[in-house]
Structure formats: C-alpha cells, structure tokens
Design an enzyme around this catalytic site. Sequence first.
Site, PDB file in Angstrom:
ATOM      1  N   ARG A   1       1.056  -1.186  -0.038  1.00 46.32           N
ATOM      2  CA  ARG A   1       0.107  -0.036   0.054  1.00 46.32           C
ATOM      3  C   ARG A   1       0.862   1.059   0.071  1.00 46.32           C
ATOM      4  O   ARG A   1       0.622   2.318  -0.700  1.00 46.32           O
ATOM      5  CB  ARG A   1      -0.897  -0.028   1.211  1.00 46.32           C
ATOM      6  CG  ARG A   1      -2.132  -1.072   1.154  1.00 46.32           C
ATOM      7  CD  ARG A   1      -2.702  -1.365   2.326  1.00 46.32           C
ATOM      8  NE  ARG A   1      -3.283  -0.090   3.186  1.00 46.32           N
ATOM      9  CZ  ARG A   1      -3.781  -0.004   4.411  1.00 46.32           C
ATOM     10  NH1 ARG A   1      -3.836  -1.018   5.311  1.00 46.32           N
ATOM     11  NH2 ARG A   1      -4.198   1.073   4.895  1.00 46.32           N
TER      12      ARG A   1
ATOM     13  N   CYS B   1      -0.363   5.953   9.413  1.00 46.50           N
ATOM     14  CA  CYS B   1      -1.101   4.557   8.714  1.00 46.50           C
ATOM     15  C   CYS B   1      -2.058   4.675   8.030  1.00 46.50           C
ATOM     16  O   CYS B   1      -2.124   5.884   7.297  1.00 46.50           O
ATOM     17  CB  CYS B   1      -1.153   3.727  10.272  1.00 46.50           C
ATOM     18  SG  CYS B   1      -2.371   4.250  11.421  1.00 46.50           S
TER      19      CYS B   1
END
Length: 317
Positions: free
Chosen positions: A207, A268
């Site tokens: 990601r 995150c």
Amino acid sequence: MTQGRNISFNSYVITPKELSEALTRNVPTKISTAPRVIPLCAAWFLPNDPQGRTGKDVFKQKRIPSARFFDLDDVKDHDSPYPHMLPTAEVFAESMKGMGIRRDDVVVVYDTEELGLFSAPRVGWTLKVFGHPTVHLLNNFRLWVQQGLPIETGEVAAIVEEGSGYPVPSLDPGKVVKFAEMKEIAKDHNKEGREDIQILDARPKGRWAGTHPEPRPGLSNGHMPGSISVPHSELLDPETGALLSGEGLRKIFESKGVDAGKPIISSCGTGVTAAVIDLALGEANYGKDDDRRLYDGSWTEWAQRVSDRDRLIRKQV
C-alpha cells in the site's frame, strides 16, 4: 510504575502473568472505592476483513473476565469525515463513564486473539493523550489464551456503576499532528535548512509503494514524500503477534535508517496501527518521547485532501 491497592506494574507493556496476578489480588467489590484493575478490550478489524469479523463480535465470543469494550468506531469525532479522528474531550469522558471506568482505575488495554497486537496501542495512546493517569498495554491476549488464563464468553451484562462519573479531561496537543502541519512538512521535504522530521508509515509495504490497493474503495495508495515504510507487522513476533523485545525493535528501526536524534511522526491508514510504531519506539527507547507524535487523520485523510497539483502522493511503480 503503577502502584495502588496490591497493584504494581513496572512498565507500560505488561505480560499476561502480571495482569492475571493483579486481577486475582484486586477483586472489586460493590462497596469499595479503591482503584481497580480494568481490562479494556480494543478489538477492531479492517472494513475489508475477509471473514467479516467485528470487534464487538469477538469480544462477546472470548474476553478477559470483567473486561470492558472500547469501540474504536464509536469513540471518535463523529463530525469528521475520516474514520478514527480523536473524539472531543466531552465525548471521551462520556464514553469512559459509559464503560464504567473511573479516573483512578488502572486500565489495561488488550487486543484480539485473532490479530495479535493491532488496535490496542491506539486505544492506549488515546487514553494517555486525554490524560488518564494509569494506562498499560497487555502483550498480548493471544498469549493470555495460550497460557490457559481465565476467559469469559457470551453476552455481556449491562454495566451499572454508581458514582462512576468521569471528569472532562484536557487533550495533550503535543502528541497529535494535524493535516495542515503534515502538508507543510511534506512540502519541505529535502529543502535545505528545514527541520528534518521523519514520517514512519505502518501500512503494509504494498500500500505504501502503490502496488496494492487501500482497503477503502476509491482511496489512492502510495505514500507521503520522504516517508519510511515500517509495516506494523514487522514489529511483532510472527507466531504470537506480540510486540518484539526492545533490542529487536531497535534493530528494525536502525535497519530502516530511522534517526533516533530527529523528530518522528507515525502514520498509517486511519491512525490505528500508527500507534503500534509509537509504542515500539517507546519500548525500544528510540528517540525522545517529546519528539514523537502521531498523525491522527493518517493516509485516509491525506489521500482525500491533497490535490493532484500538490504532487504529494508518491509511488514506487
């Protein structure tokens, strides 16, 4: 160190044995007003969990006796379009009251058996940001179960606590970073004379690199300029899901090129596993506590608020 009525924890992160002994020595009574040891389940799963699990479901299926449940999807800023922004102080206090937690209680936050350490660090961080005096983190519930320590199952009885009002606290702004500051930090990356602030990203490497999709439909993948990929899973034991030793964590941060002498911001997807990095930095004694902060909105906010002309989303593709 935490000390109270037969309570003594020497560190923020504690073992199942330590928690079990504390609970055995401190059985609460209806007439006692002494500080209690309260296990607080922080179970949470990503919205694309392949098994469709939820924190509430696994809490009902298996939990530490007398545990309360902290719902990350409920104790948040409901006026924000982003998933897990910190709640207001009033909402936090009302939520603590609803869980039957008093300000003088010793709270031990724990995670799920299924995921290991995952969302509990975020809840522990939240309690500390709002100034709850005594907070600890269990390392971890999977080990608790494996060691045959007591568990409860089934529906949870309604919490009835007389005199369990929780005062409205103050938030520590020194631990939180907002979007406007993050954008300036990203724009200043590699500019001569600018403060070298490090951004550590806890999302999986794919990601971060832009090779794997985000779990939220329509959200761009990639990373902020200059950010360092530190997947939270690398900070955990692959078998137990428990946090690695301080020495092991230090070696990982060193291998990533993280400079302990420079400020660090953890990020995150929505601010949950960023707290795993923040926890690991603390346990490794890596850098100064005052130089560590967390980007509350994290990637979900970032990817929705920066524009194409900003050129502040980078990919390794």
